[in-house]
Design an enzyme around this catalytic site. Sequence first.
Site, PDB file in Angstrom:
ATOM      1  N   ASP A  44      21.162 -52.852 -37.736  1.00 40.63           N
ATOM      2  CA  ASP A  44      19.795 -52.373 -37.492  1.00 40.63           C
ATOM      3  C   ASP A  44      18.917 -52.630 -38.710  1.00 40.63           C
ATOM      4  O   ASP A  44      17.716 -52.351 -38.703  1.00 40.63           O
ATOM      5  CB  ASP A  44      19.767 -50.899 -37.042  1.00 40.63           C
ATOM      6  CG  ASP A  44      20.341 -49.951 -38.087  1.00 40.63           C
ATOM      7  OD1 ASP A  44      20.864 -50.423 -39.113  1.00 40.63           O
ATOM      8  OD2 ASP A  44      20.274 -48.724 -37.862  1.00 40.63           O
ATOM      9  N   SER A  45      19.512 -53.234 -39.764  1.00 41.31           N
ATOM     10  CA  SER A  45      18.708 -53.752 -40.881  1.00 41.31           C
ATOM     11  C   SER A  45      17.719 -54.795 -40.375  1.00 41.31           C
ATOM     12  O   SER A  45      16.814 -55.199 -41.099  1.00 41.31           O
ATOM     13  CB  SER A  45      19.615 -54.365 -41.953  1.00 41.31           C
ATOM     14  OG  SER A  45      20.498 -55.313 -41.374  1.00 41.31           O
ATOM     15  N   ASP A  83      25.037 -52.811 -34.083  1.00 39.32           N
ATOM     16  CA  ASP A  83      24.710 -51.453 -34.528  1.00 39.32           C
ATOM     17  C   ASP A  83      24.107 -50.626 -33.416  1.00 39.32           C
ATOM     18  O   ASP A  83      23.251 -51.116 -32.660  1.00 39.32           O
ATOM     19  CB  ASP A  83      23.662 -51.538 -35.658  1.00 39.32           C
ATOM     20  CG  ASP A  83      24.255 -51.225 -37.014  1.00 39.32           C
ATOM     21  OD1 ASP A  83      25.367 -50.666 -37.085  1.00 39.32           O
ATOM     22  OD2 ASP A  83      23.586 -51.548 -38.020  1.00 39.32           O
ATOM     23  N   LYS A 113      28.830 -50.294 -33.966  1.00 40.49           N
ATOM     24  CA  LYS A 113      28.925 -49.536 -35.225  1.00 40.49           C
ATOM     25  C   LYS A 113      27.945 -48.368 -35.167  1.00 40.49           C
ATOM     26  O   LYS A 113      26.836 -48.515 -34.640  1.00 40.49           O
ATOM     27  CB  LYS A 113      28.594 -50.425 -36.427  1.00 40.49           C
ATOM     28  CG  LYS A 113      28.585 -49.659 -37.757  1.00 40.49           C
ATOM     29  CD  LYS A 113      28.575 -50.577 -38.960  1.00 40.49           C
ATOM     30  CE  LYS A 113      27.212 -51.071 -39.373  1.00 40.49           C
ATOM     31  NZ  LYS A 113      26.219 -50.019 -39.682  1.00 40.49           N
ATOM     32  N   GLU A 115      26.664 -44.698 -37.562  1.00 40.39           N
ATOM     33  CA  GLU A 115      26.676 -44.085 -38.890  1.00 40.39           C
ATOM     34  C   GLU A 115      27.104 -42.620 -38.827  1.00 40.39           C
ATOM     35  O   GLU A 115      26.709 -41.905 -37.892  1.00 40.39           O
ATOM     36  CB  GLU A 115      25.273 -44.174 -39.513  1.00 40.39           C
ATOM     37  CG  GLU A 115      24.813 -45.601 -39.748  1.00 40.39           C
ATOM     38  CD  GLU A 115      23.426 -45.684 -40.387  1.00 40.39           C
ATOM     39  OE1 GLU A 115      22.839 -44.637 -40.736  1.00 40.39           O
ATOM     40  OE2 GLU A 115      22.934 -46.818 -40.534  1.00 40.39           O
ATOM     41  N   GLU A 182      29.053 -47.984 -47.722  1.00 41.94           N
ATOM     42  CA  GLU A 182      27.827 -48.539 -48.338  1.00 41.94           C
ATOM     43  C   GLU A 182      27.430 -47.711 -49.563  1.00 41.94           C
ATOM     44  O   GLU A 182      27.333 -46.474 -49.490  1.00 41.94           O
ATOM     45  CB  GLU A 182      26.693 -48.554 -47.302  1.00 41.94           C
ATOM     46  CG  GLU A 182      25.378 -49.084 -47.883  1.00 41.94           C
ATOM     47  CD  GLU A 182      24.328 -49.431 -46.851  1.00 41.94           C
ATOM     48  OE1 GLU A 182      24.591 -49.318 -45.638  1.00 41.94           O
ATOM     49  OE2 GLU A 182      23.225 -49.814 -47.285  1.00 41.94           O
TER      50      GLU A 182
HETATM   51  O1  KIV Z   1      22.305 -52.597 -40.657  1.00 40.58           O
HETATM   52  C1  KIV Z   1      23.010 -53.180 -41.490  1.00 40.58           C
HETATM   53  O2  KIV Z   1      22.765 -54.323 -41.887  1.00 40.58           O
HETATM   54  C2  KIV Z   1      24.155 -52.463 -42.022  1.00 40.58           C
HETATM   55  C3  KIV Z   1      24.817 -53.052 -43.220  1.00 40.58           C
HETATM   56  C4  KIV Z   1      23.992 -52.780 -44.408  1.00 40.58           C
HETATM   57  C5  KIV Z   1      26.196 -52.573 -43.369  1.00 40.58           C
HETATM   58  O3  KIV Z   1      24.496 -51.427 -41.521  1.00 40.58           O
END
Ligand code: KIV
Length: 276
Positions: A44-45, A83, A113, A115, A182
């Site tokens: 989600d970056s 994510d 993924k 968090e 992280e």
């Molecule tokens: O969203 C993302 O790119 C991430 C990485 C920083 C692990 O969660």
Amino acid sequence: MKNTVTTFQKMKQNGEKISMLTCYDYSTAKLMEAAGINSILVGDSLGNVMLGYPDTISVTMEDMITYGAAVSRGTNDTMVVIDMPFMSYQVSIEQAVTNAGRLMKEGRANAVKLEGGAAVCPQIKAITDAGIPVVAHLGLTPQSINALGGNKVQGKTEEAAREMLDDALKVQEAGAFAVVLECVPAPLATLITEKLTIPTIGIGAGNGCDGQVLVYQDMLGLYSDFVPKFVKQFVKLGDEMTKAFRAYDEEVKSQAFPDEAHSFKMNNTEVLDRLY
Ligand code: KIV
């Protein structure tokens, strides 16, 4: 060789390191697969590096599905992890399973993924029970940026370090097949890696993890808004791209481009005379 939850587990057992990069589009995904990257994280970056938001909070399920599906179309053997965006799994277990299912069906992910530690273990269990592999994410969890008070290294005190280790053991117990760490001090990340049977993937967590992940715009030198200490720029592609854009601009204006080699011919130009 196809990268799967099983091959990841074997890599940990054999002490082979796992490479992961973020990616958000078809063409780049193909290049990463050709380079032998084990796993792509559609992170989600993308909120920061693709959409220009200051954080990941505004990223939607639709964003993740659109970019995730593009990456999936560019890969065969690379494991694609998508994510779960902010508020797609926190509200209820039912919503978490439904949204994880959408990332699999519509985004063609191989895993999702999310968090968090103990607080999201019921979600991790329910999603894995539904047959969807889950990667957990501990340490700096960007979706909680407002609660954490900024992008800070996590787990520096004894209490915080103990809590992170406990969380890591709990997400493993809940069914996660890997965990991203992280912004975690390297010695703590190494300790967690040694205590877990599932692989750890570090970002700003030192060399003792079972694998590493970086945001691809960071490692290519394409994103200049903020360069964290843990980022190594393997190339300064941003500078090269700016040079190419400048050359294009100059050639368009001087009419050096397009030249004959980049134009189409017409055998019978007499037909054009009749158009005047
Ligand atoms: O969203 C993302 O790119 C991430 C990485 C920083 C692990 O969660």
